[in-house]
Scaffold this motif. Structure first.
Motif, PDB file in Angstrom:
ATOM      1  N   ARG A   1       0.875  -1.159  -0.046  1.00 50.73           N
ATOM      2  CA  ARG A   1      -0.014  -0.052  -0.149  1.00 50.73           C
ATOM      3  C   ARG A   1       0.838   1.328   0.035  1.00 50.73           C
ATOM      4  O   ARG A   1       1.831   1.196   0.739  1.00 50.73           O
ATOM      5  N   GLY A   2       0.616   2.122  -1.134  1.00 45.98           N
ATOM      6  CA  GLY A   2       1.243   3.318  -1.014  1.00 45.98           C
ATOM      7  C   GLY A   2       2.546   3.508  -1.873  1.00 45.98           C
ATOM      8  O   GLY A   2       3.188   4.486  -2.071  1.00 45.98           O
TER       9      GLY A   2
ATOM     10  N   ALA B   1       7.871   5.294   2.908  1.00 48.72           N
ATOM     11  CA  ALA B   1       6.490   4.858   2.662  1.00 48.72           C
ATOM     12  C   ALA B   1       5.777   6.199   2.174  1.00 48.72           C
ATOM     13  O   ALA B   1       6.101   7.214   2.547  1.00 48.72           O
ATOM     14  N   ALA B   2       4.662   6.034   1.708  1.00 47.14           N
ATOM     15  CA  ALA B   2       3.650   7.169   1.405  1.00 47.14           C
ATOM     16  C   ALA B   2       3.631   8.207   2.576  1.00 47.14           C
ATOM     17  O   ALA B   2       3.455   7.656   3.728  1.00 47.14           O
TER      18      ALA B   2
ATOM     19  N   SER C   1       1.518  10.081   3.630  1.00 43.10           N
ATOM     20  CA  SER C   1       0.304  10.089   4.234  1.00 43.10           C
ATOM     21  C   SER C   1       0.001   9.115   5.283  1.00 43.10           C
ATOM     22  O   SER C   1      -0.985   8.972   5.882  1.00 43.10           O
ATOM     23  N   ASP C   2       1.089   8.368   5.660  1.00 48.01           N
ATOM     24  CA  ASP C   2       0.922   7.375   6.857  1.00 48.01           C
ATOM     25  C   ASP C   2       0.375   7.999   8.137  1.00 48.01           C
ATOM     26  O   ASP C   2      -0.590   7.368   8.564  1.00 48.01           O
TER      27      ASP C   2
ATOM     28  N   ARG D   1      -3.128   8.814   7.481  1.00 46.90           N
ATOM     29  CA  ARG D   1      -4.252   7.643   7.268  1.00 46.90           C
ATOM     30  C   ARG D   1      -4.411   7.184   8.598  1.00 46.90           C
ATOM     31  O   ARG D   1      -5.584   6.974   9.040  1.00 46.90           O
TER      32      ARG D   1
ATOM     33  N   ASP E   1      -2.601   4.886  -8.825  1.00 48.54           N
ATOM     34  CA  ASP E   1      -1.723   5.774  -8.316  1.00 48.54           C
ATOM     35  C   ASP E   1      -2.533   7.097  -8.253  1.00 48.54           C
ATOM     36  O   ASP E   1      -2.036   7.877  -7.203  1.00 48.54           O
TER      37      ASP E   1
ATOM     38  N   ASP F   1      -4.780   6.934  -5.251  1.00 50.24           N
ATOM     39  CA  ASP F   1      -3.980   7.036  -3.746  1.00 50.24           C
ATOM     40  C   ASP F   1      -3.485   8.347  -3.718  1.00 50.24           C
ATOM     41  O   ASP F   1      -3.592   8.769  -2.607  1.00 50.24           O
ATOM     42  N   GLU F   2      -3.042   9.022  -4.594  1.00 50.22           N
ATOM     43  CA  GLU F   2      -2.490  10.462  -4.532  1.00 50.22           C
ATOM     44  C   GLU F   2      -3.581  11.504  -3.982  1.00 50.22           C
ATOM     45  O   GLU F   2      -3.295  12.318  -3.163  1.00 50.22           O
TER      46      GLU F   2
ATOM     47  N   ARG G   1      -4.514  10.928  -0.229  1.00 49.60           N
ATOM     48  CA  ARG G   1      -3.578  11.527   0.428  1.00 49.60           C
ATOM     49  C   ARG G   1      -3.592  12.721   0.762  1.00 49.60           C
ATOM     50  O   ARG G   1      -3.443  13.485   1.749  1.00 49.60           O
TER      51      ARG G   1
ATOM     52  N   ASP H   1      -7.441  -0.346   2.877  1.00 50.78           N
ATOM     53  CA  ASP H   1      -6.973  -0.756   4.088  1.00 50.78           C
ATOM     54  C   ASP H   1      -7.772  -1.905   4.682  1.00 50.78           C
ATOM     55  O   ASP H   1      -7.126  -2.412   5.748  1.00 50.78           O
TER      56      ASP H   1
END
Length: 588
Positions: free
Chosen positions: A264-265, A303-304, A306-307, A310, A520, A523-524, A527, A548
């Motif tokens: 994920r991410g 990793a992303a 946005s973790d 999130r 992608d 997902d962006e 975030r 998730d």
């Protein structure tokens, strides 16, 4: 592979196809032995389907087809007339298309469809034709073939329609079968049954040409692979070699874009390049020179970003609560069918909940209930702590902008008479403080020119946000590629600044690289904007990459739900385990 020493069923060399000044197939050559499956893979527009159709004299109006060698079952077909081709289609080579509902006549029973090939090519009596049609339907695994033969295509499920289409192609037992995207848009279980059928046909000695953008399907079925791009073959060889250790950068890009087992991410499509020179193409259309993400199963470094966001979002109060909802329909004969039965589901802010299950399990009906396009018979749906399903439409209308939708077939969801700009302007008008967002006072005397200028600026911003240039605003949806249309659909969905996106099979009809770009992008957007998503898909690899949490539907009920990394790795329900077992995976 079950090949023999007999001559190839297909011999092709130097195939070129031109439409006007454009060359869409350039120098393609391949051969297929009896009992061998050869796959053509590549993006939409790479020339796969034109190559396949050229083998049957069906390249299209205005096509100029040339080949140094073109033989099917030893017959030289260079210069074949239309009359010659009619003797080849069905008897020497069968064709299975992606959309059986379109390929089959909706007004005739499927038994007649199978009999047609026999009637055209063979003078056997009608009773024998009917008996042979029943035999072929039985051979492709059609349950109760005698009853199925009397049904029309619209009365069969997607998997059974596909079996009927395969039966029609096999009625005369041709030595070559051409399957053009035969399992696209089928759920994992039905897809597995169709792939098993195709494998059995291959093992009986039929040569199989498979056209597919699904590399997992190719990995499961094909003995050899040819990778096409812009009409040319870039790489070819044994399936395990090409997909396991590709030598061409484009093949590596295709493999890197497969979402299964990618954490994920982690981006699937690589870093976005500068805008394309062609204003009609997405800005992210360039091809990277190699893999752009960690190896499958590796840890995610950096990793992303946005973790943290999130994690905070998932601990917040739920945004959508579906509480013991049920919805039934009356079928012919006054039989009540429970499409959704006592379903409960929660989606939090910034969270993606994946919804998976077979066709007919109730996923789309549940999506329509969440979108308030239909009302539940039992239970309630609340949104942001307030009633949603219980409201009448007049009370719900001001809040509709907070729930957006992205559908599988973007083209059918657009008014074909409208330009992209008008589609986005219409959606953007649902946003709050419409006049203020264009920098104009919200009053009847507002400067119309300023409003138009502000609206054009907002449309350009939306297009830029989804990777398209402002020039697309003047285009009609029919003139756009599939990936471009899906980007416009996303732009429309986010125009009103929703809190929740309901995504119903948003990438199932896209090739793997365009799919990667769309995933992608979603997902962006999540975030950056804290969007919640209800993500419906039959592709467990896509769901595993995006979600998730996962909820698994069967026969209108949710049989299992929980964190994605638990449900998709260690399922507790036998049905979930079967879905995972049936899903094709890219071998490494």
């Amino acid at each position: 592979m079950n090949t023999t020493t007999r001559r190839p069923v297909l011999e092709l060399d130097g195939l070129s196809v031109d439409f006007g000044d454009a060359r869409v197939v350039d120098g393609v050559g391949l051969s297929i032995a009896p009992g061998e499956c050869v796959a053509l893979v590549g993006e939409s527009g790479s020339g796969k389907s034109v190559t396949a159709r050229s083998l049957l004299g069906m390249a299209g109006d205005g096509a100029r087809v040339r080949a140094d060698v073109l033989r099917i079952d030893g017959r030289d077909l260079r210069g074949a007339t239309e009359r010659d081709w009619r003797t080849v289609r069905g008897r020497t080579a069968g064709l299975v298309l992606q959309d059986a509902l379109v390929a089959l006549d909706p007004l005739r029973p499927v038994g007649r469809e199978v009999e047609d090939a026999l009637r055209i090519h063979d003078r056997m009596p009608r009773a024998e034709r009917r008996a042979r049609a029943g035999e072929v339907l039985d051979a492709v695994g059609m349950p109760d073939p005698a009853t199925a033969a009397r049904r029309r295509s619209g009365e069969l499920s997607g998997g059974l329609r596909q079996r009927a289409l395969i039966a029609s192609a096999l009625a005369l037992d041709p030595p070559l079968l051409i399957a053009d995207e035969p399992t696209t848009a089928l759920d994992a279980t039905v897809q597995a049954r169709v792939l098993d059928l195709l494998a059995a046909i291959r093992d009986r000695g039929t040569g199989l040409l498979l056209i597919s953008h699904d590399l997992a399907v190719v990995s499961r079925l094909a003995d050899r692979v040819l990778v096409m791009r812009e009409g040319r073959v870039l790489e070819q060889g044994a399936t395990a070699a090409v997909l396991g250790a590709p030598s061409d950068p484009y093949t590596r890009q295709l493999i890197a874009a497969v979402p299964a087992d990618v954490p994920r991410g982690v981006a699937l499509s690589g870093p976005g390049p500068k805008p394309a020179s062609d204003p009609t193409e997405p800005r992210s259309s360039a091809v990277p020179t190699g893999p752009t993400k960690p190896a499958r199963g590796s840890s995610v470094v950096g990793a992303a970003p946005s973790d943290d966001h999130r994690g905070a979002a998932l601990s917040a109060a739920p945004l959508l609560v579906v509480d013991r909802v049920g919805k039934s329909f009356t079928l012919p004969g006054r039989v009540r069918f429970a499409a959704v039965d006592d379903v409960s589901l929660v989606v939090s802010r910034g969270e993606t909940v994946g919804l998976v299950g077979e066709s007919g399990s109730g996923k789309t009906t549940l999506a329509r209930l969440v979108l308030a396009l239909t009302s539940p018979d039992t239970g309630t749906i609340t949104f942001d702590g307030e009633p949603w399903s219980a409201l009448d439409e007049r009370a719900r209308r001001p809040r509709r902008r907070r729930v957006g939708a992205i559908y599988q077939d973007a083209l059918s969801s657009f008014d074909p008479r409208w330009t992209v700009g008008r589609i986005l302007a219409d959606a953007d008008a649902e946003a709050p403080s419409d006049a203020d967002q264009y920098g104009v006072a919200a009053s009847p005397t507002a400067d119309r020119t300023a409003v138009r200028t502000g609206r054009a600026r907002r449309i350009a911003e939306l297009l830029d946000r989804v990777g398209l240039t402002s020039g697309v605003a003047h285009r009609e949806p029919l003139t756009l590629s599939g990936g471009q249309r899906q980007r416009v659909a996303i732009a429309r969905a986010i125009a009103a600044r929703p809190d929740l996106l309901v995504c119903d099979e948003p990438v199932s009809a896209l090739d793997v690289t365009i799919q990667a770009q769309i995933l992608d992008l979603l997902d962006e957007l999540q975030r950056e904007q804290g969007l919640a998503m209800l993500f419906i898909s039959h592709d467990l690899g896509v769901v595993g990459h995006m979600a998730d949490r996962v909820a698994v539907m069967r026969a209108g009920t949710i049989v299992e739900q929980g964190p994605a990394d638990r449900v998709l790795v260690a399922p507790e329900h036998p049905y979930t385990a079967r879905l995972l077992a049936d899903a094709p995976r890219l071998a490494h």
